[in-house]
Design a protein around this motif. Sequence first.
Motif, short mmCIF file in Angstrom:
data_model
loop_
_atom_site.label_atom_id
_atom_site.label_comp_id
_atom_site.label_asym_id
_atom_site.label_seq_id
_atom_site.Cartn_x
_atom_site.Cartn_y
_atom_site.Cartn_z
N ILE A 1 27.36 -39.67 38.07
CA ILE A 1 28.63 -38.95 37.46
C ILE A 1 29.18 -38.17 38.29
O ILE A 1 28.68 -37.14 39.02
CB ILE A 1 28.25 -38.15 36.14
CG1 ILE A 1 27.12 -38.99 35.18
CG2 ILE A 1 29.43 -38.03 35.26
CD1 ILE A 1 26.65 -38.31 34.16
N MET A 2 30.69 -38.33 38.39
CA MET A 2 31.42 -37.16 39.22
C MET A 2 32.53 -36.79 38.38
O MET A 2 33.17 -37.67 37.91
CB MET A 2 31.69 -37.52 40.62
CG MET A 2 30.35 -37.34 41.65
SD MET A 2 31.16 -37.50 43.27
CE MET A 2 29.53 -37.45 44.12
N TYR B 1 29.98 -43.46 37.44
CA TYR B 1 31.12 -43.07 36.59
C TYR B 1 31.88 -41.66 37.20
O TYR B 1 31.19 -40.74 37.50
CB TYR B 1 30.70 -42.58 34.96
CG TYR B 1 29.76 -43.77 34.45
CD1 TYR B 1 30.54 -44.66 33.56
CD2 TYR B 1 28.28 -43.79 34.60
CE1 TYR B 1 29.53 -45.60 32.93
CE2 TYR B 1 27.77 -44.80 33.83
CZ TYR B 1 28.21 -45.70 33.18
OH TYR B 1 27.64 -46.91 32.71
N PHE B 2 33.19 -42.07 37.05
CA PHE B 2 34.02 -40.86 37.62
C PHE B 2 35.09 -40.42 36.40
O PHE B 2 35.39 -41.26 35.71
CB PHE B 2 34.80 -41.26 38.79
CG PHE B 2 34.35 -41.77 39.99
CD1 PHE B 2 34.07 -40.51 40.93
CD2 PHE B 2 33.77 -43.18 40.29
CE1 PHE B 2 33.24 -40.90 42.07
CE2 PHE B 2 32.82 -43.11 41.43
CZ PHE B 2 32.87 -42.06 42.30
N CYS B 3 35.17 -39.18 36.09
CA CYS B 3 35.91 -38.68 35.05
C CYS B 3 37.15 -38.35 35.58
O CYS B 3 37.45 -37.86 36.71
CB CYS B 3 35.05 -37.14 34.51
SG CYS B 3 36.07 -36.44 33.21
N LYS C 1 39.16 -33.77 47.02
CA LYS C 1 39.33 -34.57 48.42
C LYS C 1 37.93 -35.40 48.49
O LYS C 1 37.92 -36.53 48.84
CB LYS C 1 39.93 -33.85 49.65
CG LYS C 1 40.06 -34.68 50.75
CD LYS C 1 40.62 -34.11 51.81
CE LYS C 1 40.92 -35.18 53.00
NZ LYS C 1 39.67 -36.13 53.44
N SER C 2 36.98 -34.65 48.48
CA SER C 2 35.37 -35.08 48.85
C SER C 2 35.38 -36.12 47.83
O SER C 2 34.75 -37.14 48.08
CB SER C 2 34.49 -33.96 48.91
OG SER C 2 34.64 -33.28 49.97
N VAL C 3 35.46 -35.66 46.39
CA VAL C 3 35.18 -36.88 45.56
C VAL C 3 36.19 -38.22 45.83
O VAL C 3 35.64 -39.25 45.56
CB VAL C 3 35.70 -36.09 43.88
CG1 VAL C 3 35.58 -37.31 42.92
CG2 VAL C 3 34.67 -35.13 43.68
N ARG C 4 37.33 -38.04 46.03
CA ARG C 4 38.10 -39.15 46.29
C ARG C 4 37.55 -39.98 47.31
O ARG C 4 37.67 -41.11 47.36
CB ARG C 4 39.58 -38.81 46.51
CG ARG C 4 40.39 -38.34 45.26
CD ARG C 4 41.83 -38.26 45.62
NE ARG C 4 42.37 -37.17 46.56
CZ ARG C 4 42.63 -35.95 46.34
NH1 ARG C 4 42.50 -35.58 45.10
NH2 ARG C 4 42.77 -35.05 47.26
N ASP C 5 37.28 -39.22 48.51
CA ASP C 5 36.67 -39.93 49.79
C ASP C 5 35.29 -40.78 49.17
O ASP C 5 35.13 -41.82 49.77
CB ASP C 5 36.51 -38.96 50.99
CG ASP C 5 37.68 -38.39 51.17
OD1 ASP C 5 38.78 -39.05 50.95
OD2 ASP C 5 37.60 -37.34 52.23
N PHE C 6 34.62 -39.90 48.38
CA PHE C 6 33.26 -40.50 48.10
C PHE C 6 33.57 -41.92 47.28
O PHE C 6 32.81 -42.90 47.41
CB PHE C 6 32.41 -39.56 47.48
CG PHE C 6 31.22 -40.06 46.80
CD1 PHE C 6 30.09 -40.40 47.61
CD2 PHE C 6 31.05 -40.35 45.42
CE1 PHE C 6 28.83 -40.75 47.18
CE2 PHE C 6 29.73 -40.82 45.12
CZ PHE C 6 28.78 -41.04 45.75
#
Length: 406
Positions: free
Chosen positions: A79-80, A118-120, A136-141
């Motif tokens: 989850i992120m 899952y991405f919130c 940005k790190s979440v988007r890149d991941f």
Amino acid sequence: MAKRITLLKVFLASPSDVIDERAIAEEVIEDFNLTTGEYFDVRLELVKWETHTYPGIGEDGQDVINKQLKDDYDIFVGIMWKKFGYPTKRFDSGTAEEFNRAYEKFRDDPTSSHIMFYFCNRAPASIDDIDTDQLKSVRDFKSMVSDMGLLYHKYEGVKDFEKLLKLHLNRVVLEIVENDQMLDLKVGYSKDKSKDIRRENKIRDDEDEKGILDYFIEGKSYIDLGVKSLHSIISYQNDFTSKIKKQDQYLTFLGSSTALIDISTKMDLSNLFAADLQGFADKINPELDRLESNFNKGIELYTEALQYYYEIGVADVESLKSNFKEFDGFDNNISIAKSGINVFKNSIDDFPKLNSNVIKARKEASASLGKLLSILDSMNTLVKGYSENLKKIIDDIESNDGGPEL
């Protein structure tokens, strides 16, 4: 009498900003163990570093977790939200490291585990909660795992996550059960075996307990109420659009600095537009709450119906196909509605800031339409999840000569 229980371990990986989702995951698993798990003699164990590790020494804290857990799980749930986490000595964050270990485990043996991520999408409560580097790190991941072949799911709120996790866990566990050739032991597709199931205390004794048909009928009634609210919202939108259509060029003219009309007339006409726009927002806001509440309740009831499907053995595959077709069309209609509402919202956002009343009404209407789009996104996600599970059941029945008869 002793019986064989299959234990499946579910590992939960996430940064620290999804505490509510982690708590929900525990509730979903407890509920599964009391329902579907009880029937299939399957028990899920939630594996978390908080409960399954103890103090120790390693290269860093994540290394200690890795060594103690030893990737001993059957299902990986990641989850992120807005936080990515902070680097370990091997990866950009602990959650990223846990995902990569799960990915390597799956790549070495695709039958060893299932990966769900899952991405919130919900907005943070405060701008102070936003860390642009973390986002940005979440988007890149997210981009990276997609390139690695991962199909992830997005959700808008905790309730959406709960429904998705319930849907997906049921499907994954049933696949594991089938792969272990347990399904034929627990559920037959002949008339005799269907009758045996009924005799084995699988039918609930509580007189108030709902049956599968009760869930479907009640679920449909809530879905219908939700659709009624959506139709009302679209009707209000059409009424408002028709009302201002003839005034559109003139209203734009009012916003021009060279408009040859006295300021008081401009103000009166602008206030009239603001009142109409505010009236539109006031009308749709109660419908938004009804739409979200009724639709979520309907999907919850439909999901409960599918959860008990194998318990009683439904043979009416044509009814299930009809239900699948209905939801497929519903999903398409939601997408069409979203497209039209997006255009309408953009026109509201682009309208000239004629006076404070227009600005206020425009802001409130835009916020209401934004909430509507968020609800529709959630509806799309839940409909797709439900349809996937329904399709799986239909395929199961058809691959077993039509399933049992009631």
